[in-house]
Design an enzyme around this catalytic site. Sequence first.
Site, PDB file in Angstrom:
ATOM      1  N   CYS A  19       0.842  -1.205   0.000  1.00 25.33           N
ATOM      2  CA  CYS A  19       0.000   0.000   0.000  1.00 25.33           C
ATOM      3  C   CYS A  19       0.869   1.243   0.000  1.00 25.33           C
ATOM      4  O   CYS A  19       1.473   1.584   1.029  1.00 25.33           O
ATOM      5  CB  CYS A  19      -0.920  -0.019   1.224  1.00 25.33           C
ATOM      6  N   CYS A  53      -0.245   4.128   2.321  1.00 27.55           N
ATOM      7  CA  CYS A  53      -0.025   3.851   3.749  1.00 27.55           C
ATOM      8  C   CYS A  53       1.450   4.036   4.121  1.00 27.55           C
ATOM      9  O   CYS A  53       1.767   4.530   5.190  1.00 27.55           O
ATOM     10  CB  CYS A  53      -0.410   2.411   4.113  1.00 27.55           C
ATOM     11  N   ASP A  54       2.351   3.619   3.249  1.00 29.21           N
ATOM     12  CA  ASP A  54       3.749   3.456   3.666  1.00 29.21           C
ATOM     13  C   ASP A  54       4.774   4.328   2.933  1.00 29.21           C
ATOM     14  O   ASP A  54       5.948   4.321   3.307  1.00 29.21           O
ATOM     15  CB  ASP A  54       4.163   1.982   3.481  1.00 29.21           C
TER      16      ASP A  54
END
Length: 308
Positions: free
Chosen positions: A134, A137-138
Amino acid sequence: MTHIYETIILGGGPAGLSAALYAGRGKLDTLLIEKGSFGGQVATTYEVDNYPGTDIGITGPQLADKMRKQAETFGTKFVKEDIVNVELQDKIKKITTTKGEYLGKTVIIATGASPKMVGFKGEADLRGRGVSYCATCDADFFTDLPIAVIGGGDSAIQEALYLAKFGSKVTIIHRRQGFRAAQYLVDRAKAHEKIDFLLDSVVEEAVETEGLLTGLKIRNVVTGEVTDFPVDGVFVFVGYEPISDLFVGKVKMNDFKEIITDVYMRTDVPGVFAAGDVRETTIRQVVTAAADGAVAAISCEKYLGEEA
Ligand code: NAP
């Protein structure tokens, strides 16, 4: 006596939220059950530039939020619960969650899909420690660091473009020369100064130092040569698999565990419908998932009318 809903929607991604909108607007007494956050995969997408009628630059989470709010307007009840069992054969369907049981006359399965793993050595162990699925997200963890992306489809190229805002360099590793991704995305990536490509290449192994990813062993599939590739983060985008384990043996599926429907989103079980990425389909876009959800909700309405 336990309340019997007219429709229970399983999953709160674009297919489920669109079904909720249509079912609610059709005045069906509707419950939507979602275990995580609403929006499904779109909520982990940086930018959605191909959903009609939205502003250019809208982010995935923003679009998901708009969809949820619009669906709520028409009275669908939303709960956040984990589904553990479904009984679909009888006229009244039973959905069991970790918190309780729900009964419904119709069910729309819209549980979506989750990212596939590539299967290289160390992939599972280093998940969250350099291996990610993701970008939104990261990405931030890899600011000014070299990043690799695996895959050659729309997800890989689109997310590589996003990751290039963060990393010092993004290398797209793809197992052949041709791309599945839309040409305009490939062209944008090729023109990007921070993106380069390692083609005809597969990742064999993750290299770790003190529990963190520090590199990849990459094999050229044409020459067979294996090289060490230093990198701090690798993002895997090699497709998705349906989230359908709960329904195995209960509705008809293909060999990939995708639920088979007709054009009305009917499964082989009366009163049970499926919509979006969980079903057997060829095009997987937010707009097609939303369309499936609308069709499924309208089909529920029709089924309920005929059964009454
Ligand atoms: P995809 O289209 O199935 O592409 C998967 C990519 O990963 C392919 O290039 C494939 O290579 C590669 N791959 C698969 N297994 C692999 C393995 N074991 N090792 C190395 N490479 C592997 O998946 P996706 O990109 O996630 O897209 C899924 C669906 O969502 C598609 O329908 C796509 O159009 C849609 N989508 C659309 C957008 C958009 O419109 N902007 C954005 C994201 C996703 P091969 O090509 O060699 O098979």
